[in-house]
Design an enzyme around this catalytic site. Structure first.
Site, short mmCIF file in Angstrom:
data_model
loop_
_atom_site.label_atom_id
_atom_site.label_comp_id
_atom_site.label_asym_id
_atom_site.label_seq_id
_atom_site.Cartn_x
_atom_site.Cartn_y
_atom_site.Cartn_z
N ARG A 1 -5.49 33.39 -8.56
CA ARG A 1 -6.65 34.04 -9.17
C ARG A 1 -6.66 33.89 -10.69
O ARG A 1 -5.61 33.92 -11.32
CB ARG A 1 -6.73 35.52 -8.79
CG ARG A 1 -5.57 36.41 -9.10
CD ARG A 1 -4.50 36.55 -8.03
NE ARG A 1 -4.93 36.66 -6.65
CZ ARG A 1 -5.14 37.82 -6.02
NH1 ARG A 1 -4.99 38.94 -6.64
NH2 ARG A 1 -5.50 37.81 -4.77
N ASP B 1 -6.71 39.15 -12.14
CA ASP B 1 -6.59 40.24 -11.18
C ASP B 1 -6.28 41.51 -11.96
O ASP B 1 -5.30 41.55 -12.71
CB ASP B 1 -5.45 39.92 -10.21
CG ASP B 1 -5.23 41.01 -9.17
OD1 ASP B 1 -6.21 41.66 -8.76
OD2 ASP B 1 -4.07 41.21 -8.76
N ASP C 1 -5.51 45.50 -11.45
CA ASP C 1 -5.18 46.52 -10.44
C ASP C 1 -5.01 47.87 -11.13
O ASP C 1 -4.25 47.98 -12.11
CB ASP C 1 -3.87 46.14 -9.73
CG ASP C 1 -4.04 44.92 -8.84
OD1 ASP C 1 -5.15 44.71 -8.30
OD2 ASP C 1 -3.06 44.17 -8.69
N1 PH2 Z 1 -0.50 39.03 -7.32
C1 PH2 Z 1 -0.81 38.79 -6.06
C2 PH2 Z 1 -0.04 37.87 -5.21
N2 PH2 Z 1 1.14 37.39 -5.82
N3 PH2 Z 1 2.60 37.16 -7.63
C3 PH2 Z 1 2.93 37.43 -8.90
N4 PH2 Z 1 4.03 36.93 -9.43
N5 PH2 Z 1 2.15 38.24 -9.68
C4 PH2 Z 1 0.99 38.79 -9.19
O1 PH2 Z 1 0.30 39.53 -9.92
C5 PH2 Z 1 0.63 38.52 -7.86
C6 PH2 Z 1 1.46 37.68 -7.10
C7 PH2 Z 1 -1.96 39.44 -5.46
O2 PH2 Z 1 -2.44 40.48 -6.18
MG MG Z 2 -2.83 42.32 -7.60
MG MG Z 3 -6.25 43.22 -7.25
#
Ligand code: PH2
Ligand code: MG
Ligand code: MG
Length: 162
Positions: A90, A93, A95
């Site tokens: 992505r 992202d 959160d």
């Molecule tokens: N977010 C994900 C899936 N995998 N891996 C890392 N290292 N960092 C992330 O923020 C991450 C992920 C789905 O939200």
């Molecule tokens: Mg995430």
């Molecule tokens: Mg998210």
């Protein structure tokens, strides 16, 4: 309300996306970005994909959690995010990790963020900002969760581009 937003990016101009996240949140007159953690470069969790940059922003939000979450989705879209596979790559992202001491469990939004507890790449930057904060429902502080989280390949990559 004090809130903590996890930021992740592993496609395109990753540093630019981090800056865009801070800018996009700040664009709301009711949201202030207080601090950013260090930026960490982290191995991907989930399917094979490029390494991520992960960090956490501390925000002061005059928006209720649901509205702040809506703003976060708009900022993700502004960074060209297209939703494909779960756990997939992505551009940006965002959160909602913590919103004060609230616990929220609706189809659209769960706070504390459900994968907060076991993800070292979220807990490490969060612990820089608020190690002693109790995580609602976890019976532990951020620093305690970090100490018991599984190892993950990650390195500090520099300060947050606020
Ligand atoms: N977010 C994900 C899936 N995998 N891996 C890392 N290292 N960092 C992330 O923020 C991450 C992920 C789905 O939200
Ligand atoms: Mg995430
Ligand atoms: Mg998210």
């Amino acid at each position: 309300m004090r809130a903590f937003v996890g930021v992740g990016t592993n496609v395109g101009d990753r540093w630019g996306h981090l800056a865009q996240a801070a800018r996009g949140l700040r664009a709301s007159p009711r949201v202030a970005v207080v601090r950013g953690s260090q930026v960490w470069e982290t191995a991907p969790a989930g399917p094979p994909q490029p390494d991520y940059l992960n960090a956490v922003l501390e925000v002061e939000s005059g928006l209720p959690a649901g509205r702040l979450h809506q703003l976060m989705l708009l900022v993700e879209e502004g960074a060209g995010r297209v939703r494909r596979e779960r756990w997939g790559p992505r551009t940006l992202d965002l959160d909602l990790l913590l919103y004060g001491s609230e616990r929220i469990d609706t189809p659209d939004l769960r706070v504390p963020h459900p994968s907060l507890r076991e993800r070292r790449f979220v807990l490490a930057p969060l612990a820089e900002l608020c190690p002693d904060l109790p995580v609602p429902g976890a019976g532990a502080t951020v620093a305690e969760l970090l100490a018991s989280s599984p190892p993950h390949r990650m390195r500090e990559a520099g300060p947050y581009p606020l």
